[in-house]
Design an enzyme around this catalytic site. Structure first.
Site, PDB file in Angstrom:
ATOM      1  N   ASP A  67      14.622   1.840  10.613  1.00 25.19           N
ATOM      2  CA  ASP A  67      14.007   0.658  11.218  1.00 25.19           C
ATOM      3  C   ASP A  67      13.104   1.174  12.326  1.00 25.19           C
ATOM      4  O   ASP A  67      13.551   1.924  13.206  1.00 25.19           O
ATOM      5  CB  ASP A  67      15.124  -0.239  11.783  1.00 25.19           C
ATOM      6  CG  ASP A  67      14.587  -1.558  12.317  1.00 25.19           C
ATOM      7  OD1 ASP A  67      13.440  -1.585  12.826  1.00 25.19           O
ATOM      8  OD2 ASP A  67      15.319  -2.557  12.246  1.00 25.19           O
ATOM      9  N   GLY A  90       3.971   1.528   7.920  1.00 26.17           N
ATOM     10  CA  GLY A  90       5.108   0.637   8.151  1.00 26.17           C
ATOM     11  C   GLY A  90       4.812  -0.447   9.171  1.00 26.17           C
ATOM     12  O   GLY A  90       3.904  -0.328   9.983  1.00 26.17           O
ATOM     13  N   GLY A  91       5.615  -1.495   9.144  1.00 25.09           N
ATOM     14  CA  GLY A  91       5.496  -2.582  10.112  1.00 25.09           C
ATOM     15  C   GLY A  91       5.160  -3.899   9.458  1.00 25.09           C
ATOM     16  O   GLY A  91       5.016  -3.989   8.234  1.00 25.09           O
ATOM     17  N   VAL A  92       5.033  -4.935  10.304  1.00 27.56           N
ATOM     18  CA  VAL A  92       4.632  -6.262   9.829  1.00 27.56           C
ATOM     19  C   VAL A  92       3.148  -6.210   9.489  1.00 27.56           C
ATOM     20  O   VAL A  92       2.346  -5.700  10.274  1.00 27.56           O
ATOM     21  CB  VAL A  92       4.905  -7.332  10.912  1.00 27.56           C
ATOM     22  CG1 VAL A  92       4.422  -8.696  10.459  1.00 27.56           C
ATOM     23  CG2 VAL A  92       6.391  -7.366  11.261  1.00 27.56           C
ATOM     24  N   LEU A 100       0.822  -1.215   0.000  1.00 27.70           N
ATOM     25  CA  LEU A 100       0.000   0.000   0.000  1.00 27.70           C
ATOM     26  C   LEU A 100       0.851   1.258   0.000  1.00 27.70           C
ATOM     27  O   LEU A 100       0.418   2.305  -0.481  1.00 27.70           O
ATOM     28  CB  LEU A 100      -0.959  -0.014   1.196  1.00 27.70           C
ATOM     29  CG  LEU A 100      -1.992  -1.147   1.143  1.00 27.70           C
ATOM     30  CD1 LEU A 100      -2.966  -1.030   2.305  1.00 27.70           C
ATOM     31  CD2 LEU A 100      -2.752  -1.160  -0.179  1.00 27.70           C
ATOM     32  N   TYR A 146      -0.487 -10.329  15.316  1.00 26.27           N
ATOM     33  CA  TYR A 146      -0.509  -9.142  14.446  1.00 26.27           C
ATOM     34  C   TYR A 146      -1.670  -8.220  14.833  1.00 26.27           C
ATOM     35  O   TYR A 146      -1.495  -7.007  15.006  1.00 26.27           O
ATOM     36  CB  TYR A 146      -0.623  -9.612  12.990  1.00 26.27           C
ATOM     37  CG  TYR A 146      -1.076  -8.575  12.007  1.00 26.27           C
ATOM     38  CD1 TYR A 146      -0.278  -7.484  11.694  1.00 26.27           C
ATOM     39  CD2 TYR A 146      -2.322  -8.690  11.374  1.00 26.27           C
ATOM     40  CE1 TYR A 146      -0.700  -6.531  10.778  1.00 26.27           C
ATOM     41  CE2 TYR A 146      -2.744  -7.762  10.453  1.00 26.27           C
ATOM     42  CZ  TYR A 146      -1.926  -6.673  10.161  1.00 26.27           C
ATOM     43  OH  TYR A 146      -2.357  -5.733   9.260  1.00 26.27           O
ATOM     44  N   ARG A 201     -14.624 -13.655   0.758  1.00 27.89           N
ATOM     45  CA  ARG A 201     -14.552 -12.796   1.944  1.00 27.89           C
ATOM     46  C   ARG A 201     -14.263 -11.346   1.559  1.00 27.89           C
ATOM     47  O   ARG A 201     -14.833 -10.407   2.114  1.00 27.89           O
ATOM     48  CB  ARG A 201     -13.466 -13.327   2.890  1.00 27.89           C
ATOM     49  CG  ARG A 201     -13.154 -12.412   4.054  1.00 27.89           C
ATOM     50  CD  ARG A 201     -12.095 -13.000   4.984  1.00 27.89           C
ATOM     51  NE  ARG A 201     -11.629 -11.994   5.915  1.00 27.89           N
ATOM     52  CZ  ARG A 201     -10.648 -11.138   5.663  1.00 27.89           C
ATOM     53  NH1 ARG A 201     -10.009 -11.164   4.495  1.00 27.89           N
ATOM     54  NH2 ARG A 201     -10.309 -10.248   6.563  1.00 27.89           N
TER      55      ARG A 201
HETATM   56  C1  15L Z   1      -4.474  -7.382   6.737  1.00 32.46           C
HETATM   57  O1  15L Z   1      -4.376  -6.804   7.820  1.00 32.46           O
HETATM   58  C2  15L Z   1      -3.275  -7.671   5.903  1.00 32.46           C
HETATM   59  O2  15L Z   1      -2.311  -6.653   6.019  1.00 32.46           O
HETATM   60  C3  15L Z   1      -3.595  -7.877   4.452  1.00 32.46           C
HETATM   61  O3  15L Z   1      -2.499  -8.537   3.845  1.00 32.46           O
HETATM   62  C4  15L Z   1      -4.904  -8.637   4.192  1.00 32.46           C
HETATM   63  O4  15L Z   1      -4.705  -9.989   4.411  1.00 32.46           O
HETATM   64  C5  15L Z   1      -6.025  -8.063   5.040  1.00 32.46           C
HETATM   65  O5  15L Z   1      -5.688  -7.882   6.371  1.00 32.46           O
HETATM   66  C6  15L Z   1      -7.307  -8.908   4.990  1.00 32.46           C
HETATM   67  O6  15L Z   1      -7.904  -9.119   6.049  1.00 32.46           O
HETATM   68  O7  15L Z   1      -7.713  -9.295   3.911  1.00 32.46           O
END
Ligand code: 15L
Length: 264
Positions: free
Chosen positions: A51, A72-74, A15, A136, A174
């Site tokens: 970082d 940013g981030g995982v 994004l 996450y 979904r």
């Molecule tokens: C998210 O939080 C992820 O960053 C993204 O890759 C998607 O998988 C999205 O959710 C989702 O729920 O579809």
């Protein structure tokens, strides 16, 4: 242009790349940041690497900007240690830097997974309690609470954008409910940047989809009007996907496959 200088973190991510081109319309100078090198700055851009777990580096990328778009981030479920570094320590570093440098508006990329354990037959608002579907999601709930603290204590305004699924097209059934088009993502961020009083707000990042689990009634003050809809993709998505198994938690819960990822 309303803003002189905006900071976009996670600029090399999926994004981030989508927003890099679009956000130039919002500011005179766009500061792009990511963890590792991702090429050269173009016109009206500057690049500063950091970082997120490195407080001094984060301090330097935040210095001198008017507002922050924190992508940013995982971004997916996985082992806790990297999530803790980038998403938990990282968001503390970001808000401490914002406080020190007087940056008073942040757009925080939160996630629909903060409420991933609500069922797909429930419609929720920003007032529903979090039900994170993994590490996450927990880290994003932490970021939402941290930004609440920094608003209550220091007046730093934040939009916690619980992004649904922002891809070029919905990839599965979904995502017909969770889809956020790239243009609507930019519209939503623009609304968050320009609304006079943002406060501390939670807004679901979704397009104008017929099927939805989320009600943005609590975010009307942001003035976000989605112009795209997943509905034009419905027939194609149904044609290329199986009937979902109604006993599968990934079908039952809003978080989809994230609710059964791991353990790691
Ligand atoms: C998210 O939080 C992820 O960053 C993204 O890759 C998607 O998988 C999205 O959710 C989702 O729920 O579809």
């Amino acid at each position: 242009k309303l803003h002189k200088k905006l900071l976009l973190t996670g600029a090399a991510g999926g994004l981030g790349m989508v927003l890099r081109t679009r956000l130039k319309a919002n500011c005179s100078l766009l500061r792009l940041s990511d963890r590792v090198a991702f090429g050269a700055a173009e016109a009206d851009e500057e690049i500063m690497l950091a970082d997120l777990a490195d407080a001094a580096a984060v301090d330097s990328i935040v210095a001198g900007v008017d507002a922050i778009i924190h992508m940013g981030g995982v971004s997916v479920e996985g082992p806790f240690a990297p999530i803790m570094q980038a998403n938990i320590l990282g968001v503390v570093n970001l808000y401490e830097a914002a406080r020190k440098h007087g940056v008073n508006r942040v757009i925080f990329a939160s996630s629909n997974h903060v409420t991933g354990f609500y069922r797909q037959d429930q419609t929720i608002t920003a007032d529903h309690a979090p039900r994170p579907d993994g590490f996450y999601a927990l880290s994003k709930a932490f970021g939402e609470n941290l930004s609440r603290l920094y608003f209550d204590r220091y007046g730093i305004e934040t939009a916690c954008v619980r992004i649904g699924s922002s891809f070029a097209e919905p990839l599965d059934r979904r995502m017909l409910a969770t889809w956020l088009s790239f243009d609507d993502l930019h519209r939503l961020i623009t609304a968050c940047l320009t609304t006079p009083v943002l406060g501390h707000s939670i807004v679901f990042g979704m397009s104008h989809n017929a099927v939805t689990w989320w009600d943005n009634a609590k975010a009307r003050h942001i003035g976000y009007v989605p112009l795209d809809s997943s509905d034009i993709f419905r027939d194609a998505v149904y044609a290329k996907t199986q009937m979902p198994d109604a006993s599968d938690p990934a079908t039952v819960y809003q978080g989809g496959g994230f609710v059964k990822a791991g353990p790691f």
